[in-house]
Design an enzyme around this catalytic site. Structure first.
Site, PDB file in Angstrom:
ATOM      1  CD1 TRP A   1      -7.545 -55.929  -2.780  1.00 53.60           C
ATOM      2  CD2 TRP A   1      -7.347 -56.610  -4.997  1.00 53.60           C
ATOM      3  NE1 TRP A   1      -6.529 -56.983  -2.923  1.00 53.60           N
ATOM      4  CE2 TRP A   1      -6.711 -57.362  -4.365  1.00 53.60           C
ATOM      5  CE3 TRP A   1      -7.465 -56.675  -6.237  1.00 53.60           C
ATOM      6  CZ2 TRP A   1      -5.591 -58.499  -4.742  1.00 53.60           C
ATOM      7  CZ3 TRP A   1      -6.872 -57.628  -6.999  1.00 53.60           C
ATOM      8  CH2 TRP A   1      -5.831 -58.661  -6.147  1.00 53.60           C
ATOM      9  CB  ALA A   2     -14.028 -55.655  -2.259  1.00 56.34           C
TER      10      ALA A   2
ATOM     11  CG  ASN B   1     -13.575 -63.501  -6.428  1.00 58.59           C
ATOM     12  OD1 ASN B   1     -12.847 -63.118  -5.704  1.00 58.59           O
ATOM     13  ND2 ASN B   1     -14.125 -63.187  -7.669  1.00 58.59           N
TER      14      ASN B   1
ATOM     15  NE  ARG C   1     -27.449 -48.552  10.842  1.00 60.10           N
ATOM     16  CZ  ARG C   1     -27.135 -48.545   9.648  1.00 60.10           C
ATOM     17  NH1 ARG C   1     -26.970 -49.774   9.173  1.00 60.10           N
ATOM     18  NH2 ARG C   1     -27.058 -47.581   8.987  1.00 60.10           N
TER      19      ARG C   1
ATOM     20  CD  GLU D   1      -9.240 -53.729   0.840  1.00 59.62           C
ATOM     21  OE1 GLU D   1      -8.325 -54.553   1.454  1.00 59.62           O
ATOM     22  OE2 GLU D   1     -10.425 -53.848   1.661  1.00 59.62           O
TER      23      GLU D   1
ATOM     24  CD  GLU E   1      -2.638   0.901   2.805  1.00 55.51           C
ATOM     25  OE1 GLU E   1      -3.400   1.752   2.987  1.00 55.51           O
ATOM     26  OE2 GLU E   1      -2.205   0.007   3.507  1.00 55.51           O
TER      27      GLU E   1
ATOM     28  N   GLY F   1     -26.719 -60.624  16.042  1.00 49.36           N
ATOM     29  CA  GLY F   1     -25.807 -59.865  15.793  1.00 49.36           C
ATOM     30  C   GLY F   1     -25.810 -59.041  14.480  1.00 49.36           C
TER      31      GLY F   1
ATOM     32  CE  LYS G   1      -7.051   1.153   3.583  1.00 47.51           C
ATOM     33  NZ  LYS G   1      -5.954   1.613   4.394  1.00 47.51           N
TER      34      LYS G   1
ATOM     35  CB  THR H   1     -12.906 -56.001   7.538  1.00 44.68           C
ATOM     36  OG1 THR H   1     -12.968 -56.883   6.409  1.00 44.68           O
ATOM     37  CG2 THR H   1     -13.575 -56.678   8.739  1.00 44.68           C
TER      38      THR H   1
ATOM     39  CB  CYS I   1      -4.676  -2.039   4.203  1.00 46.40           C
ATOM     40  SG  CYS I   1      -3.743  -2.209   5.727  1.00 46.40           S
TER      41      CYS I   1
ATOM     42  N   GLY J   1      -6.248 -61.395  10.899  1.00 48.41           N
ATOM     43  CA  GLY J   1      -4.602 -61.249  11.234  1.00 48.41           C
ATOM     44  C   GLY J   1      -4.020 -60.140  10.315  1.00 48.41           C
TER      45      GLY J   1
END
EC number: 6.3.5.1
Length: 635
Positions: free
Chosen positions: A469-470, A435, A337, A464, A46, A454, A115, A459, A170, A352
């Site tokens: 990739w499932a 699969n 849920r 994925e 300025e 239940g 300004k 997971t 400013c 694991g």
């Protein structure tokens, strides 16, 4: 300015108060340096032609004429410079004095922006000298030329689609109704601020927060240039606190008290994508004068870096905070849920590996919140042809260490019988071989869940899901997927955080060994007792895929841009050909596997990127990847 990047510079020249000739020389020197660095938007402080601290000298004809002559000299010096340049000076119009920014390009003065907000409190007394600028653009006669004058002026640069620059000065940023708000609504993607903000204790952090928050609120780039050494220190000190921000992030920030020049590349394409994405950002350019500015199209040399792990904070404290927050989101989602269904038990398939370990940890946390006993969590390990001793042992240790109920269902016989039923050769290790195991495991979990009343806790993670990739209707399916919003690169850190904070040495040892185990679905027989099927050997490194995923979905980047940034971010880690190979694989799989995401189980969103068909990714399952793959093939 390929891929939407424009380099901006915020400069603070060393000036002498009221010495306009000297100051013009310093401004030209700094301008030359910025141009050599490739800056296309160059911002000075300025009133830098005269100095901000001239006081009543602003009323002197001699100073005002000196400022005009200096501006002419500076404007002529811009000839041949392919940059939009902002310089501050006092300027008289119709008997009133204005604090203005002169906007220069290629030897011409394009406009004067006054300004709008004139402070007259504390140490400031600008009302004594300056009038507030008017919004509507009118013309002022300067050196025989009619020049637009007003706050509502934007500068449209043709080198990048969407690059429009607005200007404020400013105090304007400190006001409740800032000019920058109107500029952004009118289409400005970059705001520049010519400032002379004096330094007091603690003001620097507030100033930085103001610049960051303004750039975030307006989804814009913000270039802030502030007065520094050379201004009068009679009563105030100025420190040259220059900043360049983009959508809430400071890209560059000057060391204070050093008159440091800073540079940063603002990503206009990303800003445009963000504005398109947020339908609450409404544009209206009514009442604005838009001045076209021609710039040559060229590739901007990047000095900014892009985090190779965009989902994972590099700072340990922030990373730990993020991990705790994500675990809380996951567990709270699961808690709700359970409260809704009235279920009292959970079924989790544990292998694991990392993902099932995280799902079990989240389930334990949710049950603790609900006041339900951990033994109501049924941890089921289901060894088969590819299970190794290491992962089996870790699964068997993990469940009781957490206080859950461990059960084992060996599915070898069931899968072998299934092979016989469908005529599958058990020696043929094809996709059917793999699969069949995944679907058998899901059937076991679902039936156990029915038996104990239940829910089956999913997971699979977001990475994925992005790659598909499932196994469809295998590990792809659950009654609530707690990991569906968590990328693979972050899963590891969540488990590590849990290990570091669990205050249980036995649990910590198991978790650390899980972390040290290669990622694998373990669907193929092991070799010499070791995992033979490593996921990242087949689909590519997850750190690359998460990088691709983030910049595709969150930022809307095109393949060529993602490739450019990946080469920079992973330089020395992956060869260019390797990055390109997996980028091609990413796009192919992402489009082909959308059908799996279209019937994704419920699960909580935890970050700014998600692939739920009910939330962030409304994408048809039969969309074509042609355009994306054509661009990848051309790289």
């Amino acid at each position: 300015m390929k891929h939407g990047f424009v380099k901006a510079a915020a400069l603070t020249p060393g000036i002498r108060v009221a010495d306009t000739g000297y100051n013009a020389g310093q401004i030209k020197k700094n301008m030359d340096e910025a141009a050599e660095q490739g800056a296309k938007i160059i911002v000075f402080p300025e009133l830098c032609i005269t100095g901000y601290t001239c006081g009543d000298l602003f009323l002197q004809e001699t100073l005002l004429e000196g400022a005009k002559e200096a501006l002419k000299d500076i404007a002529a010096h811009t000839r041949g410079k392919d940059a939009l340049i902002f310089v501050g000076l006092p300027l008289e119009m119709e008997g009133k004095l204005y604090n203005t920014a002169a906007v220069l390009h290629d030897g011409k003065i394009l406009a004067f922006v006054p300004k709008a907000t004139i402070p007259n409190y504390g140490e400031f007394y600008e009302v004594r000298h300056f009038a507030a600028g008017r919004k509507e653009a009118e013309t002022i006669l300067f050196d025989g030329e009619e020049i637009p004058f007003g706050t509502h002026i934007l500068f449209r640069c043709d080198a990048i689609e969407g690059l429009q620059v607005g200007c404020e000065i400013c105090e304007d940023i400190w006001a409740p109704d800032t000019p920058s708000t109107a500029h952004a609504v009118a289409g400005a993607t970059v705001i520049v601020n010519l400032s002379a903000s004096n330094e007091t204790v603690g003001k620097d952090s507030y100033r930085a927060d103001l610049v960051k928050s303004t750039s975030a609120r307006l989804i814009c780039g913000y270039v802030y240039s502030s007065a520094g050494e050379g201004e009068s220190t009679q009563d105030l000190v100025f420190n040259g606190h220059n900043m360049i921000a983009e959508n809430g992030t400071i890209l560059a920030q000057a060391r204070r008290f050093e008159n440091e020049s800073i540079y940063g590349e603002i990503d206009i394409h990303r800003l445009r994508h963000e504005r398109r994405r947020m339908n609450t950002f409404v544009q209206d350019s009514k009442g604005y004068l838009v001045i076209p500015v021609h710039m040559e199209k060229e590739e901007t040399c990047l000095t900014r870096t892009f985090d190779p792990l965009p989902f994972v904070p590099s700072d340990e404290a922030r990373r730990n905070h993020r991990c705790n927050e994500i675990l809380s989101i996951q567990s709270f989602g699961l808690k709700k849920r359970y409260e809704h269904t009235g279920a009292k038990t959970a079924v989790v398939g544990i292998s694991g590996g990392l993902d099932s370990t995280l799902a079990l940890l989240v389930t334990v946390r949710a049950f603790d919140m609900l006041g339900l006993p951990r033994e109501n969590i049924h941890s089921v390990t289901m060894p088969c042809f590819g299970t190794t001793d290491r992962t089996y042992d870790n699964a068997c240790k993990l469940a009781p260490t957490l206080g859950t109920t461990l059960s084992e269902v060996n599915i070898r016989e069931a899968v072998s019988l299934h092979f016989k039923d469908i005529g599958q050769d058990s020696g043929n290790h094809d996709v059917t071989y793999e699969n069949s195991q995944a679907r058998e495991r899901t059937q076991v979990l679902m039936d156990i869940a029915n038996k104990v009343g239940g829910l089956v806790i999913g997971t699979g993670d977001m990475s994925e899901l992005a790659l598909g990739w499932a196994t469809y209707n295998g590990d792809h399916m659950s009654m609530y997927g707690v990991n569906g919003g968590v990328p693979k690169t972050l899963v590891r850190h969540l488990v590590k955080y849990y290990a570091d904070t669990c205050d249980n040495e036995e649990l910590r040892e198991v978790l650390l060994d899980v972390l040290d185990t290669p990622v694998s679905p373990e669907l193929l027989p092991p070799v010499d007792g070791q995992i033979s099927q490593k996921t990242e050997d087949l689909v590519g490194p997850y750190e690359l895929h998460d990088f691709f995923l983030y910049y595709m979905l969150r930022c809307g980047f095109e393949p060529s841009k993602i490739y450019r940034l990946a080469k920079q971010s992973f330089a020395g880690q992956y060869e260019d050909a390797v990055i390109l190979k997996w980028l091609k694989n990413f796009y192919r799989r992402f489009f082909q596997q959308q059908f799996k995401r279209s019937c994704l189980p419920d699960g909580p969103k935890v970050g700014s990127v998600a692939v739920s068909p009910r939330g962030d990714l409304r994408m048809p399952s039969d969309a074509c990847a042609t355009l994306w793959l054509e661009q990848v093939e051309a790289l």
